[in-house]
Design a protein around this motif. Structure first.
Motif, short mmCIF file in Angstrom:
data_model
loop_
_atom_site.label_atom_id
_atom_site.label_comp_id
_atom_site.label_asym_id
_atom_site.label_seq_id
_atom_site.Cartn_x
_atom_site.Cartn_y
_atom_site.Cartn_z
N ALA A 1 1.42 -7.86 -4.80
CA ALA A 1 1.84 -8.77 -3.72
C ALA A 1 1.29 -8.30 -2.37
N CYS A 2 1.30 -7.00 -2.13
CA CYS A 2 0.76 -6.47 -0.88
C CYS A 2 -0.74 -6.71 -0.76
N LEU A 3 -1.47 -6.54 -1.85
CA LEU A 3 -2.91 -6.78 -1.83
C LEU A 3 -3.22 -8.26 -1.59
N GLU A 4 -2.45 -9.14 -2.22
CA GLU A 4 -2.64 -10.58 -2.01
C GLU A 4 -2.32 -10.97 -0.57
N CYS A 5 -1.27 -10.37 -0.02
CA CYS A 5 -0.89 -10.65 1.36
C CYS A 5 -1.95 -10.13 2.33
N LEU A 6 -2.43 -8.94 2.08
CA LEU A 6 -3.49 -8.36 2.91
C LEU A 6 -4.70 -9.29 2.94
N GLU A 7 -5.08 -9.79 1.78
CA GLU A 7 -6.23 -10.69 1.69
C GLU A 7 -5.96 -12.00 2.45
N ALA A 8 -4.77 -12.56 2.28
CA ALA A 8 -4.41 -13.81 2.97
C ALA A 8 -4.40 -13.60 4.48
N CYS A 9 -3.86 -12.48 4.93
CA CYS A 9 -3.80 -12.19 6.37
C CYS A 9 -5.20 -12.01 6.96
N ASN A 10 -6.06 -11.30 6.22
CA ASN A 10 -7.43 -11.11 6.71
C ASN A 10 -8.18 -12.43 6.77
#
Length: 108
Positions: free
Chosen positions: A11-20
């Protein structure tokens, strides 16, 4: 990968990607000044998600505190992104809400 953190790391990796992605797309919007709050929180959120992943993968003794802060920042970013109609903002808001929820479940 530490299996007890597997869902939270994902979830953190997906969120990081979405935020970037949102950060980059916001910089290309016509009214960049209107997007300043979104851009700022995208950066904060991506950074804390990356740090949370690092903490979980090394089994840091501070995982609980880091993931609690991650959830708080994800909430703030999700709220800000939800204010904007752009597709990238809406997807980011959804990813932030999901990440915050999973972080909270993991530390519960």
């Amino acid at each position: 990968m530490n299996t007890k953190y597997e869902e939270c790391i994902k979830a953190c990796l997906e969120c990081l990607e979405a935020c970037n992605h949102c950060y980059d797309a916001c910089l290309k919007e016509d009214h960049v000044k209107m997007m300043a709050g979104c851009i700022r929180l995208d950066r904060e959120c991506a950074d804390i998600c990356a740090y949370a992943v690092q903490a979980m993968t090394r089994n840091s003794p501070f995982v609980q505190e880091i993931c609690k802060l991650c959830a708080q920042i994800c909430d703030a970013c999700g709220e800000e992104c939800a204010k904007h109609d752009h597709e990238h903002c809406q997807k980011c808001a959804e990813s932030c809400r999901k990440c915050a929820e999973i972080c909270r479940q993991m530390i519960a």
